[in-house]
Design a protein around this motif. Sequence first.
Motif, PDB file in Angstrom:
ATOM      1  N   LEU A  44      13.664  69.527   5.453  1.00  0.00           N
ATOM      2  CA  LEU A  44      13.903  68.205   6.019  1.00  0.00           C
ATOM      3  C   LEU A  44      14.928  68.294   7.137  1.00  0.00           C
ATOM      4  O   LEU A  44      15.853  69.118   7.079  1.00  0.00           O
ATOM      5  N   GLY A  45      14.769  67.416   8.121  1.00  0.00           N
ATOM      6  CA  GLY A  45      15.723  67.377   9.226  1.00  0.00           C
ATOM      7  C   GLY A  45      15.659  66.039   9.927  1.00  0.00           C
ATOM      8  O   GLY A  45      14.629  65.333   9.890  1.00  0.00           O
ATOM      9  N   VAL A  46      16.733  65.644  10.538  1.00  0.00           N
ATOM     10  CA  VAL A  46      16.799  64.414  11.314  1.00  0.00           C
ATOM     11  C   VAL A  46      17.139  64.769  12.742  1.00  0.00           C
ATOM     12  O   VAL A  46      17.733  65.815  13.021  1.00  0.00           O
TER      13      VAL A  46
ATOM     14  N   PHE B 174      13.030  61.596  11.815  1.00  0.00           N
ATOM     15  CA  PHE B 174      13.179  62.730  10.909  1.00  0.00           C
ATOM     16  C   PHE B 174      11.868  63.496  10.871  1.00  0.00           C
ATOM     17  O   PHE B 174      10.794  62.980  11.192  1.00  0.00           O
ATOM     18  N   ASP B 175      11.993  64.789  10.461  1.00  0.00           N
ATOM     19  CA  ASP B 175      10.838  65.666  10.317  1.00  0.00           C
ATOM     20  C   ASP B 175      10.900  66.323   8.938  1.00  0.00           C
ATOM     21  O   ASP B 175      11.980  66.611   8.405  1.00  0.00           O
ATOM     22  N   ALA B 176       9.750  66.560   8.369  1.00  0.00           N
ATOM     23  CA  ALA B 176       9.645  67.269   7.089  1.00  0.00           C
ATOM     24  C   ALA B 176       8.451  68.205   7.161  1.00  0.00           C
ATOM     25  O   ALA B 176       7.409  67.852   7.711  1.00  0.00           O
ATOM     26  N   SER B 177       8.650  69.405   6.621  1.00  0.00           N
ATOM     27  CA  SER B 177       7.552  70.369   6.571  1.00  0.00           C
ATOM     28  C   SER B 177       7.618  71.125   5.258  1.00  0.00           C
ATOM     29  O   SER B 177       8.694  71.316   4.692  1.00  0.00           O
TER      30      SER B 177
ATOM     31  N   VAL C  71       5.272  66.229   8.283  1.00  0.00           N
ATOM     32  CA  VAL C  71       5.474  64.789   8.421  1.00  0.00           C
ATOM     33  C   VAL C  71       6.563  64.568   9.449  1.00  0.00           C
ATOM     34  O   VAL C  71       7.610  65.217   9.405  1.00  0.00           O
ATOM     35  N   SER C  72       6.287  63.677  10.383  1.00  0.00           N
ATOM     36  CA  SER C  72       7.279  63.334  11.391  1.00  0.00           C
ATOM     37  C   SER C  72       7.235  61.833  11.607  1.00  0.00           C
ATOM     38  O   SER C  72       6.159  61.242  11.746  1.00  0.00           O
ATOM     39  N   ALA C  73       8.361  61.194  11.627  1.00  0.00           N
ATOM     40  CA  ALA C  73       8.450  59.750  11.839  1.00  0.00           C
ATOM     41  C   ALA C  73       9.720  59.452  12.616  1.00  0.00           C
ATOM     42  O   ALA C  73      10.732  60.135  12.456  1.00  0.00           O
ATOM     43  N   GLY C  74       9.648  58.427  13.481  1.00  0.00           N
ATOM     44  CA  GLY C  74      10.827  58.100  14.251  1.00  0.00           C
ATOM     45  C   GLY C  74      10.604  56.914  15.160  1.00  0.00           C
ATOM     46  O   GLY C  74       9.587  56.199  15.075  1.00  0.00           O
ATOM     47  N   LEU C  75      11.552  56.695  16.042  1.00  0.00           N
ATOM     48  CA  LEU C  75      11.545  55.588  16.993  1.00  0.00           C
ATOM     49  C   LEU C  75      11.765  56.152  18.384  1.00  0.00           C
ATOM     50  O   LEU C  75      12.531  57.100  18.566  1.00  0.00           O
ATOM     51  N   GLU C  76      11.098  55.566  19.366  1.00  0.00           N
ATOM     52  CA  GLU C  76      11.273  55.974  20.748  1.00  0.00           C
ATOM     53  C   GLU C  76      11.240  54.735  21.621  1.00  0.00           C
ATOM     54  O   GLU C  76      10.353  53.883  21.490  1.00  0.00           O
TER      55      GLU C  76
END
Length: 482
Positions: free
Chosen positions: A103-105, A150-153, A334-339
């Motif tokens: 996991l990472g942000v 954040f990203d998760a793999s 999985v990747s989710a975020g705002l831009e």
Amino acid sequence: MKTLPLTLLCAALAACTAAGPDYHAPQAAAPQQWKEWHGGAAELGDTGLPAGDKPAFARLNDPVLAGLLAQAGANLDLKTAALRFAQSRRQRDLTASQQGPQLGVHAGATRQRQSETGAATRMAAALAPGSRDALVAVLSDPFTVYQAGFDASWELDLWGRVRRGIEAADAEAGAASAQLRQVQLSVAVEVARNYYQLRAAQHEQALASEDIDATLQLLKLAEVRQRQGLANAIDTARLEAQLAQQRATLPALLEQEAQALNALSLLTAQLPGSLRDLAGDRTVPPAPDFTAGLPGELLRRRPDVQAAEHRLHAATASIGVAKADLYPRITLGVSAGLESLSGGGLDDWGSRQWSIGPGLSLPLFDNGRRRAAVQLRELQQQEAAVSFQKTVLGAWHEMDDALSAYAAERQRQQQWQQRERSATSALALAQVRQQRGLSDAQPLLDARRAALQAQRERVRSEAALALRLLAICKAAAVTPEA
């Protein structure tokens, strides 16, 4: 939602059997009694030690030696082995970190400008040929992009690559732990060995001084007899040569004492001269109370055998790691975020973005690198198996050699004890004859010197017997204890 069935299928496949061979602990034969596997003369097979039906132990009976063993905890080799064991545990943690999701942000604000003559201008020309320049001018205006997410793999361990890696790391940690115990055993035995050598050298110094005093008395008597015409100069010269020879033994004994003191200082991580207080005592401590235990327990006690078995286990597990690299790798991401182009727009629901799905990595051609890696690991596993067999065989030979040396020294000690008893009896008879006026002082002095020499030989044999017993301790992996 369309990717969910594929994701669940991948997760189910993650429970597949690990690639490579499973490890099975090797079996090694053992005799019922120590003397069954004995080489050499049959009389050396009987050591006179207690029967091996009790737990193995070697208990020392000297408080000074017990204190030195406690100080040996500061030994630098011991600290090095402890650090290597700690490193092996951290290496195991590094390997195990590959198991499970990562996991990472992330967050950032980037100022950008598009090129007016780059690849994006082709799209502007295709979409609006008439207003290309105006569109390019808008696109090339600098702008700021704000991002957060954040990203998760998770790499599915389909073929057990990570599991086998953890298995190998656990085995390497076990080998490091066994090596730590080996160093602890070696340091304890070396401390005890040098302590016995120190006390033997000190005791021999005292006996050598008494021997020199006896020769001096004989020399004075010979000089008196020569002046009275009762002896010739040959007797005096012979005694002077003998006295010089005896005095020449003292420097060697002093050197042995200094070397033993320095060895003990080094083993306890102290500077030379730190153990000067040990120079006062001149008695040899009794040999340790020793029980070797059953022969079948030897291989389970010896750290070198345990380390060799752990290395064989690690080599076996490494084959599975190499074989797993031959198969595809599937990673769930999985990747989710705002831009947003404005900082205030990050809280807008429309600024969200996300992605989810598996990724596949399939090796097709690598000039045989992965196949060669598998073959290399298999050869290394065969080498580790041979090394284990060699270590086990060496353990039995080392134990038999130590038992034979102890039995031989024990027989020598019995003969030296008999010689000392005979010399003591001769000294007592000479004293009686001198007291009754049946002889002069020379026979008494000769008998005294013979008794002292026999005592010196007996002391040497006692120290040698203790050292032989310590060699058995090391061969049987029995740590001397206070």
